[in-house]
Design a protein around this motif. Structure first.
Motif, mmCIF file in Angstrom:
data_model
loop_
_atom_site.group_PDB
_atom_site.id
_atom_site.type_symbol
_atom_site.label_atom_id
_atom_site.label_comp_id
_atom_site.label_asym_id
_atom_site.label_seq_id
_atom_site.Cartn_x
_atom_site.Cartn_y
_atom_site.Cartn_z
ATOM 1 N N VAL A 1 -0.837 7.926 0.330
ATOM 2 C CA VAL A 1 -0.710 6.509 -0.025
ATOM 3 C C VAL A 1 -1.253 5.631 1.096
ATOM 4 N N THR A 2 -0.994 6.000 2.341
ATOM 5 C CA THR A 2 -1.483 5.225 3.473
ATOM 6 C C THR A 2 -3.004 5.204 3.509
ATOM 7 N N LYS A 3 -3.617 6.357 3.304
ATOM 8 C CA LYS A 3 -5.075 6.440 3.329
ATOM 9 C C LYS A 3 -5.692 5.540 2.252
ATOM 10 N N VAL A 4 -5.153 5.615 1.045
ATOM 11 C CA VAL A 4 -5.694 4.802 -0.048
ATOM 12 C C VAL A 4 -5.433 3.323 0.204
ATOM 13 N N ALA A 5 -4.220 2.982 0.644
ATOM 14 C CA ALA A 5 -3.876 1.582 0.884
ATOM 15 C C ALA A 5 -4.764 0.972 1.960
ATOM 16 N N GLU A 6 -4.995 1.699 3.029
ATOM 17 C CA GLU A 6 -5.851 1.177 4.096
ATOM 18 C C GLU A 6 -7.305 1.072 3.649
ATOM 19 N N ASN A 7 -7.765 2.005 2.831
ATOM 20 C CA ASN A 7 -9.119 1.898 2.283
ATOM 21 C C ASN A 7 -9.272 0.694 1.368
ATOM 22 N N LYS A 8 -8.206 0.305 0.707
ATOM 23 C CA LYS A 8 -8.241 -0.843 -0.201
ATOM 24 C C LYS A 8 -7.998 -2.159 0.534
ATOM 25 N N GLY A 9 -7.703 -2.101 1.841
ATOM 26 C CA GLY A 9 -7.539 -3.324 2.616
ATOM 27 C C GLY A 9 -6.101 -3.724 2.891
ATOM 28 N N LEU A 10 -5.151 -2.881 2.572
ATOM 29 C CA LEU A 10 -3.752 -3.188 2.852
ATOM 30 C C LEU A 10 -3.387 -2.731 4.262
ATOM 31 N N THR A 11 -2.431 -3.403 4.857
ATOM 32 C CA THR A 11 -1.902 -3.016 6.157
ATOM 33 C C THR A 11 -0.511 -2.439 5.953
ATOM 34 N N ILE A 12 -0.278 -1.248 6.485
ATOM 35 C CA ILE A 12 1.049 -0.634 6.390
ATOM 36 C C ILE A 12 1.924 -1.243 7.476
ATOM 37 N N LEU A 13 2.998 -1.914 7.069
ATOM 38 C CA LEU A 13 3.916 -2.535 8.017
ATOM 39 C C LEU A 13 4.950 -1.538 8.519
ATOM 40 N N SER A 14 5.548 -0.793 7.605
ATOM 41 C CA SER A 14 6.550 0.204 7.977
ATOM 42 C C SER A 14 6.781 1.145 6.805
ATOM 43 N N LYS B 1 -4.865 -7.790 -5.362
ATOM 44 C CA LYS B 1 -5.871 -6.896 -5.929
ATOM 45 C C LYS B 1 -5.837 -5.532 -5.239
ATOM 46 N N SER B 2 -5.727 -5.547 -3.919
ATOM 47 C CA SER B 2 -5.657 -4.285 -3.171
ATOM 48 C C SER B 2 -4.408 -3.495 -3.548
ATOM 49 N N PHE B 3 -3.316 -4.213 -3.727
ATOM 50 C CA PHE B 3 -2.067 -3.551 -4.094
ATOM 51 C C PHE B 3 -2.168 -2.929 -5.481
ATOM 52 N N ILE B 4 -2.769 -3.633 -6.409
ATOM 53 C CA ILE B 4 -2.933 -3.107 -7.775
ATOM 54 C C ILE B 4 -3.810 -1.859 -7.753
ATOM 55 N N GLU B 5 -4.855 -1.866 -6.948
ATOM 56 C CA GLU B 5 -5.720 -0.691 -6.841
ATOM 57 C C GLU B 5 -4.951 0.497 -6.245
ATOM 58 N N THR B 6 -4.068 0.212 -5.307
ATOM 59 C CA THR B 6 -3.232 1.273 -4.737
ATOM 60 C C THR B 6 -2.272 1.819 -5.791
ATOM 61 N N LEU B 7 -1.697 0.933 -6.598
ATOM 62 C CA LEU B 7 -0.811 1.378 -7.680
ATOM 63 C C LEU B 7 -1.564 2.241 -8.689
ATOM 64 N N GLU B 8 -2.808 1.894 -8.954
ATOM 65 C CA GLU B 8 -3.609 2.713 -9.873
ATOM 66 C C GLU B 8 -3.811 4.116 -9.318
ATOM 67 N N PHE B 9 -4.005 4.228 -7.997
ATOM 68 C CA PHE B 9 -4.121 5.547 -7.378
ATOM 69 C C PHE B 9 -2.826 6.334 -7.564
ATOM 70 N N SER C 1 6.873 8.531 -9.187
ATOM 71 C CA SER C 1 7.557 7.471 -9.913
ATOM 72 C C SER C 1 7.770 6.298 -8.978
ATOM 73 N N ILE C 2 7.564 5.100 -9.473
ATOM 74 C CA ILE C 2 7.848 3.892 -8.701
ATOM 75 C C ILE C 2 9.262 3.472 -9.056
#
Length: 152
Positions: free
Chosen positions: A70-83, A109-117, A126-127
């Motif tokens: 999830v971290t790899k995909v989120a960072e590729n989509k432009g999200l910053t992992i806070l914790s 938009k980045s978050f939605i793309e991460t959710l799609e992954f 499961s979310i």
């Protein structure tokens, strides 16, 4: 003297017809529910195995694997992992649920793309909960995910 009673009788008939129709619709819904419960399919265990983690895998490994992906995909989509937090797993007789909380910052938009992954992941995820805090430029997202491990 009879005319006012006749009007009241007509109103009562309309009301009765409405209630009959509502009862008929509720009865149809109930019959469909009963029919769908009878037709409930039982999924074969072999069909689920590719989507679940194996019995011998420790929950900490599953959580770190999930976090890495999830971290790899989120960072590729432009999200910053806070914790992130590794939450306690819920161990049941046949299936264990392993939880993890991830906090991120970025654009919707980045978050939605991460959710799609997450939705298209090879493992069943499961979310469990999601919280979105709107900011001036970026949003903060809290996401509780769960993965599943076969116990038998």
């Amino acid at each position: 003297l009879i005319y006012p009673l006749h009007e009241s009788l007509q109103e009562k008939r309309v009301l009765l017809d409405e209630r009959k129709e509502a009862y008929r619709l509720k009865l149809q819904v109930l019959e469909k529910q009963m029919k769908s419960q009878k037709e409930e399919r039982v999924v074969d265990k072999k069909d689920l195995l590719p989507y679940l983690y194996d019995q011998g895998i420790p929950s900490s490994y599953i959580q770190s694997d999930l976090l890495e992906k999830v971290t790899k995909v989120a960072e590729n989509k432009g999200l910053t992992i806070l914790s992130f937090e590794m939450l306690e797993p819920v161990v049941r007789k046949n299936l264990s649920e392993i939880f993890m909380l991830i906090r991120m910052r970025g654009t919707p938009k980045s978050f939605i793309e991460t959710l799609e992954f997450i939705e298209k992941s090879e493992r069943m995820l499961s979310i469990r909960s999601m919280e979105i805090i709107r900011g001036t430029t970026d949003h903060q997202f809290s996401l509780t995910l769960s993965a599943f491990r076969l116990e038998r």
